[in-house]
Design an enzyme around this catalytic site. Structure first.
Site, PDB file in Angstrom:
ATOM      1  N   LYS A  45      29.496  69.320  55.125  1.00 25.90           N
ATOM      2  CA  LYS A  45      29.187  68.058  55.590  1.00 25.90           C
ATOM      3  C   LYS A  45      29.469  67.852  56.999  1.00 25.90           C
ATOM      4  O   LYS A  45      29.186  66.810  57.578  1.00 25.90           O
ATOM      5  CB  LYS A  45      29.865  67.020  54.551  1.00 25.90           C
ATOM      6  CG  LYS A  45      29.200  67.049  53.218  1.00 25.90           C
ATOM      7  CD  LYS A  45      27.802  66.568  53.111  1.00 25.90           C
ATOM      8  CE  LYS A  45      27.064  66.715  51.808  1.00 25.90           C
ATOM      9  NZ  LYS A  45      25.769  65.787  51.660  1.00 25.90           N
ATOM     10  N   SER A 273      31.660  72.746  42.995  1.00 26.45           N
ATOM     11  CA  SER A 273      30.131  72.908  43.274  1.00 26.45           C
ATOM     12  C   SER A 273      29.692  74.329  43.720  1.00 26.45           C
ATOM     13  O   SER A 273      28.706  74.637  43.474  1.00 26.45           O
ATOM     14  CB  SER A 273      29.586  71.656  44.176  1.00 26.45           C
ATOM     15  OG  SER A 273      29.531  72.320  45.740  1.00 26.45           O
TER      16      SER A 273
HETATM   17  C1  LIG Z   1      31.415  69.949  47.431  1.00 22.41           C
HETATM   18  C2  LIG Z   1      29.775  69.515  47.766  1.00 22.41           C
HETATM   19  N1  LIG Z   1      28.815  70.457  47.205  1.00 22.41           N
HETATM   20  C3  LIG Z   1      27.652  70.121  47.316  1.00 22.41           C
HETATM   21  C4  LIG Z   1      27.249  68.985  47.892  1.00 22.41           C
HETATM   22  C5  LIG Z   1      25.658  68.733  47.970  1.00 22.41           C
HETATM   23  O1  LIG Z   1      25.325  68.610  49.069  1.00 22.41           O
HETATM   24  P1  LIG Z   1      23.559  67.888  49.491  1.00 22.41           P
HETATM   25  O2  LIG Z   1      24.325  66.321  49.487  1.00 22.41           O
HETATM   26  O3  LIG Z   1      23.306  68.349  50.763  1.00 22.41           O
HETATM   27  O4  LIG Z   1      22.797  68.210  48.337  1.00 22.41           O
HETATM   28  C6  LIG Z   1      28.136  67.816  48.368  1.00 22.41           C
HETATM   29  C7  LIG Z   1      28.045  66.958  48.982  1.00 22.41           C
HETATM   30  O5  LIG Z   1      28.477  66.143  49.209  1.00 22.41           O
HETATM   31  C8  LIG Z   1      29.450  68.308  48.144  1.00 22.41           C
HETATM   32  O6  LIG Z   1      30.539  67.518  48.700  1.00 22.41           O
END
Ligand SMILES: Cc1ncc(COP(=O)(O)O)c(C=O)c1O
Length: 320
Positions: A45, A273
């Site tokens: 991010k 994630s």
């Molecule tokens: C830990 C984490 N993984 C994955 C994502 C997903 O990214 P995107 O918003 O580009 O789909 C985010 C988004 O905030 C995140 O904080």
């Protein structure tokens, strides 16, 4: 390597792509991870925050020392905005649902942001709507000064992933890639990266991973789950479904277990994630088989989860 950077924002991006050696089986495709935990600011991010803020600057919509930048976020985007605002001299006010990690709130404050904690709703969608209300109220109070970055609808989000994250992946793999798999929050990363990869590598397969309980794109579910940052219950505006070859769902247990194995067997300390993305990538690697190559992105550092339950476990092994 650069010699002296003018500020830390020049260190954003350029994250490593790392081969997994122990998690894939001997007959599986090769699995690579692009590790955003090593990004300046600690997550993918940082890229998005820089893009959202610099596009608003380019349009003359904000100015340092005066503008108040706000966003509703489950964490990483807020830290990214706080991080960029610290360097550029903006006031950052971040709204965060109350059940998200205390580390994230501490990190936003460490970078000088003000944080508003908002109540959890009956499901993921209501939780996010409560959070958005806090941004709306701030905007109503300071209409001229507040600029809401709107990561869910601002096209500067997927744009940076198409222009930079995907370009880095193409360079780092020499374009030799059979599949790209990634978990979805706003869909900025998956949407942006897949747009360039599909154009550059004609036969590549793109897979979207989601938490099982919050599998909105795959199954219309909006349930609560424990995989922060993804499966937010808001349909992605950045996902071109015609580019997606398949959807995979991952349970909380599978995401946690894979994040733990990633740390304890590969030395890659990433968040929940990332456990979801890597679990899904390993499934695709099994389907594709030996000789093929799959890449996924680990979105943040696992140090962001020290106060939660992710790392509360005993590794199971005994001395022989
Ligand atoms: C830990 C984490 N993984 C994955 C994502 C997903 O990214 P995107 O918003 O580009 O789909 C985010 C988004 O905030 C995140 O904080």
């Amino acid at each position: 390597m650069n010699k002296i950077l003018n500020n830390i924002l020049e260190a954003v991006g350029g994250t490593p792509v790392i081969r997994l050696n122990r998690l894939p089986g001997p007959e599986d495709a090769e699995v690579l991870v692009k590790f955003e935990g090593l990004n300046a600011g600690g997550s993918v991010k940082s890229r998005t925050a820089l893009s959202l803020i610099e596009s608003a600057e380019a349009e003359g919509l904000i100015r340092p020392g005066y503008s108040i930048l706000t966003e509703c976020t489950t964490g990483n985007q807020g830290i990214g905005i706080a991080f960029v605002s610290a360097v550029k001299g903006y006031h950052a006010v971040i709204a965060v649902p109350e059940h998200y990690g205390v580390e994230r709130v501490k990190l936003m404050r460490a970078y000088g942001a003000r944080v508003i904690i908002t109540p959890v709703g009956k499901d993921q969608t209501e939780t996010i709507l409560n959070c958005r209300k806090a941004c709306e109220e701030l905007k109503a109070r300071y209409p001229d000064r507040v600029f809401w970055l709107q990561q869910y609808r601002n096209i500067a989000n997927p744009k940076i992933h198409r222009q930079r994250t995907a370009a880095e992946i193409l360079y780092q793999t020499d374009g030799k890639l059979d599949a790209f798999v990634h978990a979805i929050g706003t869909g900025g990363t998956l949407g942006g990266v897949s747009a360039l990869l599909k154009a550059a590598i004609p036969n590549i397969k793109i897979y979207c991973a989601e938490p099982y309980e919050g599998a909105l794109e795959a199954a219309g579910r909006r349930g609560l789950h424990r995989q922060q940052g993804i499966g937010d219950g808001i349909p992605s505006r950045f996902l071109d479904r015609s580019l997606i070859d398949g959807f995979l769902t991952v349970t909380d247990e599978e995401a946690y277990e894979t994040a733990r194995k990633l740390a304890s067997q590969e030395g890659i300390l990433a968040g929940v994630s990332s456990g979801c993305s890597v679990h899904a990538a390993l499934q695709v690697a099994r389907q594709l088989g030996k000789g093929k190559r799959v890449l996924t992105i680990c979105a943040d550092t696992g140090e962001r989860y020290l106060e939660g339950d992710l790392w509360q476990y005993e590794p199971e092994w005994d001395l022989p």
